[in-house]
Design an enzyme around this catalytic site. Structure first.
Site, short mmCIF file in Angstrom:
data_model
loop_
_atom_site.label_atom_id
_atom_site.label_comp_id
_atom_site.label_asym_id
_atom_site.label_seq_id
_atom_site.Cartn_x
_atom_site.Cartn_y
_atom_site.Cartn_z
N GLU A 229 33.22 -3.77 25.55
CA GLU A 229 32.59 -3.23 24.34
C GLU A 229 32.41 -1.74 24.58
O GLU A 229 31.58 -1.33 25.40
CB GLU A 229 31.25 -3.90 24.09
CG GLU A 229 31.42 -5.39 23.91
CD GLU A 229 30.36 -6.01 23.02
OE1 GLU A 229 29.27 -5.44 22.88
OE2 GLU A 229 30.64 -7.09 22.47
N CYS A 263 26.44 3.25 20.18
CA CYS A 263 27.88 3.09 19.96
C CYS A 263 28.20 3.08 18.48
O CYS A 263 29.27 3.49 18.06
CB CYS A 263 28.37 1.81 20.61
SG CYS A 263 27.46 0.36 20.08
P1 NAD Z 1 29.73 3.98 31.55
O1 NAD Z 1 31.14 3.52 31.31
O2 NAD Z 1 29.51 5.26 32.25
O3 NAD Z 1 28.94 2.89 32.40
C1 NAD Z 1 28.77 1.55 31.96
C2 NAD Z 1 28.47 0.65 33.14
O4 NAD Z 1 29.65 0.58 33.96
C3 NAD Z 1 27.36 1.14 34.06
O5 NAD Z 1 26.61 0.05 34.49
C4 NAD Z 1 28.13 1.79 35.23
O6 NAD Z 1 27.41 1.81 36.43
C5 NAD Z 1 29.32 0.86 35.32
N1 NAD Z 1 30.52 1.43 35.96
C6 NAD Z 1 30.90 2.73 36.04
N2 NAD Z 1 32.09 2.84 36.69
C7 NAD Z 1 32.45 1.58 37.02
C8 NAD Z 1 33.59 1.03 37.68
N3 NAD Z 1 34.57 1.80 38.14
N4 NAD Z 1 33.67 -0.31 37.83
C9 NAD Z 1 32.69 -1.11 37.34
N5 NAD Z 1 31.59 -0.66 36.72
C10 NAD Z 1 31.48 0.68 36.55
O7 NAD Z 1 29.03 3.98 30.12
P2 NAD Z 1 27.54 4.36 29.73
O8 NAD Z 1 27.35 5.84 29.82
O9 NAD Z 1 26.57 3.49 30.46
O10 NAD Z 1 27.50 3.90 28.21
C11 NAD Z 1 27.83 4.73 27.13
C12 NAD Z 1 29.07 4.20 26.45
O11 NAD Z 1 28.88 2.82 26.10
C13 NAD Z 1 29.36 4.90 25.14
O12 NAD Z 1 30.73 5.16 25.04
C14 NAD Z 1 28.92 3.86 24.09
O13 NAD Z 1 29.57 4.01 22.84
C15 NAD Z 1 29.31 2.60 24.77
N6 NAD Z 1 28.59 1.46 24.21
C16 NAD Z 1 29.29 0.53 23.48
C17 NAD Z 1 28.63 -0.54 22.89
C18 NAD Z 1 29.36 -1.57 22.09
O14 NAD Z 1 28.77 -2.58 21.74
N7 NAD Z 1 30.64 -1.37 21.76
C19 NAD Z 1 27.24 -0.66 23.04
C20 NAD Z 1 26.56 0.30 23.79
C21 NAD Z 1 27.24 1.36 24.37
#
Ligand code: NAD
Length: 457
Positions: A229, A263
Site C-alpha cells: 500500500e 496517502c
Molecule cells: P517508508 O517506505 O520509508 O517506510 C515504511 C516502512 O518500511 C517502515 O516501517 C520502514 O522502517 C520500513 N522499511 C524501510 N526500508 C525497508 C526495507 N528495505 N525492507 C523492509 N522494510 C523497510 O515509508 P514511510 O515514510 O513510513 O511512509 C510514507 C509513505 O507511505 C507515503 O508514500 C504514503 O503515501 C504511504 N502510505 C500509503 C498508505 C496506503 O494505504 N496506500 C497509507 C499510509 C501511508
C-alpha cells in the site's frame, strides 16, 4: 546492543532510546511465531474475537495517553491522534461483525454424492511492516483481520512510530493475544529488510513506492501473498456548478489534515475556469484560518512534519513550481523554530511540468490548476503514475458518475475527499500498490481459499 533514538519532531527533543532487533533476534521471534500459529488457528473464532473486543476496550479506556504518545513521536495534532484511535475502534467493530461470514466455509455444489466446498485457511506467519503517518489505521487494517483469521503476525512499526507500536503490542497482549502470536520487531529499514529474509507466508507493507519496489523485488520470486500500500498524488476536480465555499473548505481540510501527511491527502486540485478565482479566494481564506502550533494543544490543526528530510522536498517543490510560473499565495517555507515545521502552503496557476503536480508532496502544500472543462480535467487526473484516490465536486450526480468512471483510482469521491471506510475496499492502481485491505476483501486476503472436492464412497 543497537538502539533507536526517538525524537519529538515538534521541538527536536530526545524522548528515549529503545533497543532494536537484529537478524538473530528476528529469527528467534519468527520461529516462535511459526511454532505458535497452529495453536492460535485452532483457537475458536469466538475466543479470538473476545481478545479483539478486549483490545478495543483498552484502546478506548487509554485513548488520552495513547494519543499523547503518538503526538509526541510524530507531531500529529493530539485531536487528530484521538480521531485516529476512535476511527480504529470503528474498524475493529466492522471486522468483528464481518469476520465470521467472510470466512465461513461455503458449499457451492451438492449433487449425486459429490460436494464442493470453499474453505478459508489462515496464511500462517505474516509480516506487517507499517508506516508512521497513521500507525493505528495502517497497522490495524492488517493485524486486526490477520489475527482474527488465525494468523501469527510479526509486526514492525515504523521507526517514527515505535512507541505507539509498543503500546499496540502491550494492549494486544493484555487483551489475551499470546505473546508469540503477535510479535513486535523494532528498528528501521534494515530491521524490516532482515525480517523479509525470514521464511514468511505473507508480507503486508504500507509505505513509500521506493521501499515497496525493493520489497517486491525480494518477495516476488518467493510466491507468497504480498500487499503493498503505497503513495498517491490524489487529484480533485471542482466543476463550475459546485458550491465554491463548501468545496474550498472541504478540500483545504483534505489537503492539510495530518499536516498533509496522508496517502489520500488531496495533492492536486483542478478548478473549472468559470469559478477559478472565486475558489482560490475561498481556499486561501480557509488555509489562513488554520491554527499551526504545539501539537499537544487541542486547538492546533497543523502540527510538525514527522521526518526532517521531507522539509527539503517541500522546499524543492515550491521552488520548482515558482520557477515554472506558479503563484505562491500562502506560506512556502520552513518555520524557523526547533523541530520540523513547514508553513501551510498554497500555489496556484500550477501545471504538470511542475513536480508539485507529479510527485507526492506529503506535507501541507497544495497545487491548484485552472482547467477548461471535463475532458481536460480527466486527462490531467489520469496523467500520473499513481492511482490511489480521485474526486469530483459538482451538484450533478450523473456528471460525477460519468467522470469518476473514467478515472484510474482505487477509491473515488463525489463531493468529499480524504475519506476511508472500513466497509469499502482500500487499494491502489499503478504505483499506488497492489492488494486490498478493509471490506470483506480485506478479511479474506489474510486467508487462502481451499477447494474441497468430496465424493461419497
Ligand atoms: P517508508 O517506505 O520509508 O517506510 C515504511 C516502512 O518500511 C517502515 O516501517 C520502514 O522502517 C520500513 N522499511 C524501510 N526500508 C525497508 C526495507 N528495505 N525492507 C523492509 N522494510 C523497510 O515509508 P514511510 O515514510 O513510513 O511512509 C510514507 C509513505 O507511505 C507515503 O508514500 C504514503 O503515501 C504511504 N502510505 C500509503 C498508505 C496506503 O494505504 N496506500 C497509507 C499510509 C501511508
Amino acid at each position: 546492543m543497537t538502539t533507536l533514538k526517538i525524537f519529538n519532531p515538534a521541538n527536536g527533543e530526545h524522548i528515549v532510546d529503545v533497543p532494536t532487533d537484529d537478524a538473530a533476534s528476528i529469527a528467534v521471534k519468527v520461529a516462535q511465531a511459526r511454532a505458535a500459529q497452529p495453536r492460535w488457528a485452532a483457537t475458536p473464532m469466538a475466543e479470538r474475537k473476545a481478545c479483539m473486543v478486549r483490545f478495543r476496550a483498552l484502546l478506548a479506556e487509554r485513548i488520552g495517553s495513547l494519543a499523547r504518545t503518538l503526538t509526541s513521536e510524530m507531531g500529529k495534532p493530539v485531536k487528530q491522534a484521538k480521531n485516529e484511535i476512535n476511527g480504529l475502534l470503528g474498524r475493529i467493530d466492522y471486522f468483528l461483525e464481518k469476520v465470521d461470514s467472510a470466512t465461513a466455509t461455503e458449499t457451492v455444489m451438492n449433487d449425486g454424492g459429490t460436494t464442493e466446498r470453499i474453505g478459508h485457511d489462515p496464511l500462517g506467519v505474516i509480516a506487517n511492516i507499517s508506516a508512521w503517518n497513521y500507525p493505528y489505521f495502517v497497522g490495524g487494517n492488517v493485524f486486526v483481520p490477520a489475527l482474527l483469521t488465525g494468523n501469527a503476525v510479526v509486526y514492525k512499526p515504523s521507526e517514527f512510530a515505535t512507541l505507539t507500536g509498543w503500546h499496540i503490542t502491550r494492549l494486544l497482549h493484555e487483551a489475551g493475544i499470546p505473546e508469540d502470536v503477535f510479535v513486535p520487531v523494532i528498528g528501521g529499514g534494515e530491521v524490516g529488510a532482515a525480517l523479509l529474509a525470514q521464511k514468511l507466508d505473507g508480507v503486508f507493507f504500507t509505505g513509500s513506492y521506493a521501499t515497496g519496489a525493493k520489497i517486491a523485488t525480494i518477495i516476488g520470486p518467493r510466491m507468497i501473498r504480498m500487499q503493498l500500500e503505497l503513495g498517491g498524488k490524489d487529484p480533485i476536480y471542482v466543476c463550475e456548478d459546485a458550491d465554491v465555499k463548501v468545496a474550498a473548505e472541504s478540500l483545504a481540510d483534505g489537503a492539510m489534515y495530518n499536516s498533509g501527511q496522508s496517502c489520500c491527502s488531496v495533492e492536486r486540485i483542478y478548478v473549472h475556469e468559470r469559478i477559478y478565482e472565486a475558489f482560490i479566494t475561498a481556499f486561501e481564506a480557509t488555509v489562513r484560518s488554520f491554527k499551526v502550533g504545539d501539537p499537544l494543544d487541542e486547538a492546533t490543526y497543523i502540527g510538525a512534519i514527522t521526518r526532517a528530510p521531507q522539509l527539503a522536498i517541500l522546499e524543492a517543490q515550491v521552488a520548482d513550481a515558482v520557477a515554472k510560473g506558479a503563484r505562491l499565495l500562502v506560506g512556502g517555507k520552513r518555520i524557523s523554530q526547533a523541530g520540523n515545521w513547514f508553513e501551510p502552503t498554497m500555489l496556484v496557476d500550477a501545471n504538470h511540468s511542475m513536480e508539485l503536480m507529479r510527485e507526492e508532496s506529503f506535507g501541507p502544500v497544495i497545487g491548484i490548476q485552472k482547467v477548461s472543462g471535463d475532458e481536460e480535467a480527466v486527462a490531467l487526473m489520469n496523467d500520473t503514475r499513481y492511482g490511489l484516490t480521485a474526486g469530483v465536486f459538482t451538484r450533478d450526480a450523473k456528471r460525477a458518475t460519468a467522470l469518476l468512471a473514467q478515472v484510474n483510482a482505487g477509491s473515488v469521491y463525489w463531493n468529499c475527499c480524504d475519506r476511508v471506510s472500513p466497509r469499502l475496499p482500500w487499494s491502489g492502481f499503478g504505483d499506488s500498490g497492489i492488494g486490498v485491505t478493509l471490506s470483506t476483501y480485506g478479511i479474506q486476503t489474510f486467508t487462502r481459499p481451499k477447494a474441497w472436492h468430496l465424493r461419497q464412497p
